[in-house]
Design a protein around this motif. Structure first.
Motif, PDB file in Angstrom:
ATOM      1  N   LEU A  18       0.847  -1.204   0.000  1.00  9.00           N
ATOM      2  CA  LEU A  18       0.000   0.000   0.000  1.00  9.00           C
ATOM      3  C   LEU A  18       0.874   1.242   0.000  1.00  9.00           C
ATOM      4  CD1 LEU A  18      -2.726  -1.058   2.591  1.00  9.00           C
ATOM      5  CD2 LEU A  18      -2.786  -1.226   0.112  1.00  9.00           C
ATOM      6  N   GLN A  25      -3.793   7.627   1.108  1.00 10.52           N
ATOM      7  CA  GLN A  25      -4.950   6.984   0.465  1.00 10.52           C
ATOM      8  C   GLN A  25      -5.969   8.099   0.209  1.00 10.52           C
ATOM      9  OE1 GLN A  25      -5.331   3.819  -0.537  1.00 10.52           O
ATOM     10  NE2 GLN A  25      -3.283   3.242   0.158  1.00 10.52           N
ATOM     11  N   VAL A  59      -8.075   2.053  -3.739  1.00 11.47           N
ATOM     12  CA  VAL A  59      -6.963   1.751  -2.841  1.00 11.47           C
ATOM     13  C   VAL A  59      -5.699   2.014  -3.648  1.00 11.47           C
ATOM     14  CG1 VAL A  59      -5.776  -0.078  -1.571  1.00 11.47           C
ATOM     15  CG2 VAL A  59      -8.276  -0.001  -1.580  1.00 11.47           C
ATOM     16  N   PHE A  83      -1.751   1.699  -4.397  1.00 11.49           N
ATOM     17  CA  PHE A  83      -0.707   0.710  -4.097  1.00 11.49           C
ATOM     18  C   PHE A  83       0.459   0.838  -5.065  1.00 11.49           C
ATOM     19  CE2 PHE A  83      -1.525  -2.028  -7.711  1.00 11.49           C
ATOM     20  CZ  PHE A  83      -2.835  -1.708  -8.031  1.00 11.49           C
TER      21      PHE A  83
END
Ligand code: FAD
Length: 352
Positions: A69, A73, A95, A97
């Motif tokens: 990650l 975010q 999300v 990443f």
């Protein structure tokens, strides 16, 4: 035959298929990326996992490990229309990443029974009696041949399997360019930029781990020129670029018609972007890579007597969903429609 199934390419589509296939199959999987580390081929990508990809991972009972990650975010995307000067913030539950770590993690989940060859380039897929002969170069550039009954083209936008076996099934491609800069904006943000003069697709920016990624998809002949012009324009809008730390370029498919999605025949199967499975409106492709791999794994594991026909039929909903994205893309890239869409739901207009 040396193998039952040969998978060409281990991006999200190929790795997922290799993980989900029944252990009763003898499988070989070839991939241009290295097994670990930062050397070798990296897929240029925004590294945003959309809702549908998250759902695919829920179905497959997988969680993303923490170390892939990235920070921050961000759950909104600033949509900027350079023609009308409209700006709108949309909520998006992506999300964020690290794409290379993500690809290596998915590869690491492939069962040891699968013969995975890393840093390997497939050169040719040739029809032989009862199957196919696959020619590849290993990490020392030595040529080898193996045979397999089924071949799966999971080799992405510039799929050799699709080009070689189905030259008549061409699909429109753009050049995607993405540059990495040191993040200098006071507030990190993600954005999506429309400018019909410079891109007939769209451009984006993503703040990630102290970097500012700026990318876009462009017609092949003018890609670099229009990318630079767009940067100039956005500098006037408050974007801060500086010196690029890294420039990435690759082809991205941009489906335009229902028949652009092609799933293969005669025991060859195309999955993920090789099949044309990518959203024309957002260039989001990971969910379709995961979904098509899952569908194919179920068909092959069931020993279906007509696997090609069955794969074609079971991907019809996916193809119609993606056709909806083509329609959406046509609306979003038409200035008058875009203006109407953006104006209808304006929350607030702002400058950086
Ligand atoms: C700039 C950019 C940004 C994007 N951002 C996003 C995003 O944020 N979110 C999202 O969901 N989608 C994004 N996409 C789309 C997404 O990256 C693709 O749709 C997705 O990676 C497709 O997965 P795949 O497994 O089908 O193919 P790929 O991920 O392209 O994997 C194919 C693999 O095949 C291997 N390969 C290729 N040719 C050969 C060969 N001849 N021999 C051996 N191996 C080979 C390569 O190692 C490669 O890793 C982006 C695309 C681009 C271009």
């Amino acid at each position: 035959m040396d193998y039952d199934i040969a998978i060409i390419g281990l991006g999200p589509a190929g790795s997922t298929l290799a993980r989900l296939l029944s252990p009763s199959f003898k499988v070989i999987a070839l991939d241009a990326k290295h097994q670990t580390g930062n050397e070798g081929f990296h897929k240029p990508c925004g590294g945003l996992l959309a809702n549908d990809a998250q759902k695919a991972f829920i179905r497959q009972k997988l969680n993303l490990p923490k170390d892939i990650l990235t920070d921050p975010q961000i759950f909104s995307v600033k949509t900027i229309d350079l023609q009308t000067k409209l700006i709108r913030n949309y909520q998006r539950s992506y999300v964020s990443f690290d794409r290379h770590k993500f690809d290596l993690w998915l590869k690491s989940l492939i069962p040891s029974k699968v013969n995975v060859l890393h840093n390997t380039l497939c050169k040719e897929v040739r029809r032989i009696i009862d199957g196919y002969q696959i020619t590849y170069l290993d990490q020392n550039k030595t040529e080898h041949n193996v045979t397999a009954q089924y071949v799966v083209g999971a080799d992405g936008a510039n799929s050799l399997v699709r080009r070689m076996r189905y030259p008549q099934h061409k699909i429109r491609q753009y050049v995607a360019i993405q540059q990495w800069f040191t993040e200098q904006h006071p507030n990190p943000f993600n954005s999506c930029i429309f400018d019909n003069k410079l891109t007939n697709c769209y451009a984006w920016s993503i703040s990630k781990d102290g970097y500012f990624l700026f990318g876009g998809a462009f017609s092949k002949k003018v890609a670099t020129q229009h990318f630079e012009k767009l940067k100039e324009k956005l500098s006037m809008q408050g974007f801060i670029f500086g010196e690029p730390l890294k420039t990435e370029k690759c082809l991205v498919v941009y489906p335009n018609r229902l028949r652009d999605f092609y799933t293969g025949n005669e025991n060859i199967f195309l999955i993920g972007e090789a099949a044309g499975f990518i959203s024309a409106s957002s260039l989001e492709g990971i969910s379709y890579a995961l979904d098509s791999a899952e569908i194919l794994s179920k068909i092959l594991n069931s020993g279906h007597p007509k696997p090609n026909k069955c794969y074609y039929q079971r991907t019809i909903p996916l193809r119609f969903k993606l056709y909806g994205k083509i329609v959406k893309a046509k609306l979003l890239t038409t200035p008058i429609w875009r203006k109407l869409i953006m104006k209808s739901k304006i929350q607030h207009t702002e400058q950086h």
